[in-house]
Scaffold this motif. Structure first.
Motif, short mmCIF file in Angstrom:
data_model
loop_
_atom_site.label_atom_id
_atom_site.label_comp_id
_atom_site.label_asym_id
_atom_site.label_seq_id
_atom_site.Cartn_x
_atom_site.Cartn_y
_atom_site.Cartn_z
N PRO A 1 0.77 -1.19 -0.17
CA PRO A 1 -0.08 0.65 0.00
C PRO A 1 1.08 1.18 0.55
O PRO A 1 1.99 1.90 0.66
N THR A 2 1.06 2.13 -0.94
CA THR A 2 1.45 3.21 -0.86
C THR A 2 0.71 4.65 -1.37
O THR A 2 0.07 4.99 -2.44
N GLY A 3 1.09 4.99 0.22
CA GLY A 3 -0.59 5.95 -0.45
C GLY A 3 -2.11 5.65 -0.56
O GLY A 3 -2.31 4.58 -0.52
N HIS A 4 -2.76 7.09 -0.91
CA HIS A 4 -4.28 6.64 -0.21
C HIS A 4 -5.00 7.02 -1.70
O HIS A 4 -4.38 8.25 -2.39
N PHE A 5 -6.15 6.39 -2.65
CA PHE A 5 -6.43 6.73 -4.12
C PHE A 5 -7.83 7.08 -3.37
O PHE A 5 -8.53 5.77 -3.28
N ALA A 6 -8.58 7.93 -3.79
CA ALA A 6 -10.06 8.22 -4.34
C ALA A 6 -10.31 8.48 -5.80
O ALA A 6 -10.11 9.24 -6.59
N GLU A 7 -11.19 7.60 -6.31
CA GLU A 7 -11.46 7.54 -7.65
C GLU A 7 -12.98 7.71 -7.56
O GLU A 7 -13.31 7.70 -6.93
N LEU A 8 -12.65 8.90 -8.74
CA LEU A 8 -13.95 9.14 -9.49
C LEU A 8 -14.28 7.44 -10.55
O LEU A 8 -13.79 7.77 -11.60
N THR A 9 -16.19 7.10 -10.12
CA THR A 9 -15.80 5.81 -11.07
C THR A 9 -16.80 6.06 -12.32
O THR A 9 -17.91 7.23 -12.18
N GLY A 10 -16.56 5.66 -13.21
CA GLY A 10 -17.94 6.25 -13.94
C GLY A 10 -17.43 5.07 -15.33
O GLY A 10 -17.69 3.45 -14.81
N ALA A 11 -18.48 4.94 -16.40
CA ALA A 11 -19.13 4.02 -17.30
C ALA A 11 -17.86 3.42 -18.51
O ALA A 11 -17.82 2.50 -18.73
N ASN A 12 -16.70 4.76 -18.56
CA ASN A 12 -15.62 3.88 -18.97
C ASN A 12 -14.05 2.67 -17.98
O ASN A 12 -13.26 3.96 -17.91
N SER A 13 -14.27 2.32 -18.52
CA SER A 13 -12.86 1.45 -18.05
C SER A 13 -11.68 2.00 -18.27
O SER A 13 -10.28 1.30 -17.97
N VAL B 1 -10.48 4.70 -18.76
CA VAL B 1 -10.12 6.53 -18.10
C VAL B 1 -10.42 6.02 -16.33
O VAL B 1 -11.17 5.03 -16.01
N ARG B 2 -9.49 6.07 -15.57
CA ARG B 2 -8.95 6.22 -14.72
C ARG B 2 -9.00 7.77 -14.42
O ARG B 2 -7.89 8.08 -13.96
N ALA B 3 -9.87 7.99 -13.12
CA ALA B 3 -9.56 9.37 -12.48
C ALA B 3 -10.04 9.46 -11.20
O ALA B 3 -10.97 9.43 -10.86
N GLY B 4 -8.98 10.20 -10.28
CA GLY B 4 -8.97 10.50 -9.10
C GLY B 4 -8.59 11.62 -8.51
O GLY B 4 -7.60 12.28 -8.55
N VAL B 5 -8.39 11.50 -6.89
CA VAL B 5 -7.16 12.34 -6.37
C VAL B 5 -6.05 11.23 -5.17
O VAL B 5 -6.74 9.89 -4.85
N TYR B 6 -5.10 11.63 -5.78
CA TYR B 6 -3.66 10.60 -5.15
C TYR B 6 -2.97 11.16 -4.08
O TYR B 6 -2.87 12.49 -3.52
N LYS B 7 -3.21 10.74 -2.39
CA LYS B 7 -2.22 11.66 -1.36
C LYS B 7 -1.56 10.32 -0.15
O LYS B 7 -2.14 9.70 -0.60
N VAL B 8 -0.73 11.26 0.31
CA VAL B 8 -0.74 10.74 0.79
C VAL B 8 0.04 11.51 2.16
O VAL B 8 0.07 13.13 1.79
N ASN B 9 -0.21 11.32 3.22
CA ASN B 9 -0.47 11.85 4.76
C ASN B 9 1.40 12.25 4.99
O ASN B 9 1.78 10.83 4.86
N PRO B 10 1.34 12.93 6.05
CA PRO B 10 2.32 13.01 6.60
C PRO B 10 2.43 12.08 7.59
O PRO B 10 1.56 11.73 8.66
N GLY B 11 4.17 11.81 7.97
CA GLY B 11 4.46 10.63 8.82
C GLY B 11 3.39 8.94 7.76
O GLY B 11 4.44 8.11 8.85
#
Length: 149
Positions: free
Chosen positions: A58-70, A72-82
């Protein structure tokens, strides 16, 4: 076409050509589902983060916007301090073409042979499928990305 307004934790509705759309929501979110679009309101896609896996790690976190077209993948990736991988170099190979925009924090991307770039908020970049690099995040870090392929 009419629209459904939903204020729940998850939405499932048949989309065009029988495809499904699924979006995870928090209690304050609202989604309007049309046959041609899914619209998140109140910016609460951020409540749907899941671990982002690189290999088995596991390397950070990802919030994916899910749609009908597999394709294409879009979303926000984040890394928290520490949290891993804050400050730890991580090798990465792109399995799709990726376009990104840095929202918060900084990342150093090492392409080898003394070629290092540093991305900060407001910077954008694109990477070809199959390219390799080593990423060092300086958290808090967030990027919006679109992956194609």
């Amino acid at each position: 076409m009419g629209a459904d307004t939903v204020d729940t934790l998850a939405v499932r509705r048949p989309g065009p050509r029988g495809l499904e759309t699924q979006v995870a929501l928090t209690e304050r979110s609202q989604v309007n589902v049309h046959s041609d679009a899914t619209v998140l309101k109140n910016g609460d896609v951020l409540g749907a983060y899941a671990p982002f896996m690189v290999g088995d790690e596991p390397t950070g976190h990802f919030a994916e916007l899910t749609g009908a077209n597999s394709a294409v993948r879009a979303g926000v990736y984040k890394v928290n301090p520490g949290e891993y991988p804050d400050g730890v170099p991580v090798p990465y190979e792109f399995d799709r073409d990726e376009y990104l925009y840095v929202l918060e924090g900084e990342v150093e991307i090492d392409f080898g042979e003394s070629s290092v770039i540093r991305l900060k908020p407001g910077d954008g970049a694109s990477f070809r499928k199959g390219s390799t690099s080593i990423w060092t995040f300086h958290a808090p870090f967030r990027k919006f990305s679109v992956e194609v392929g």
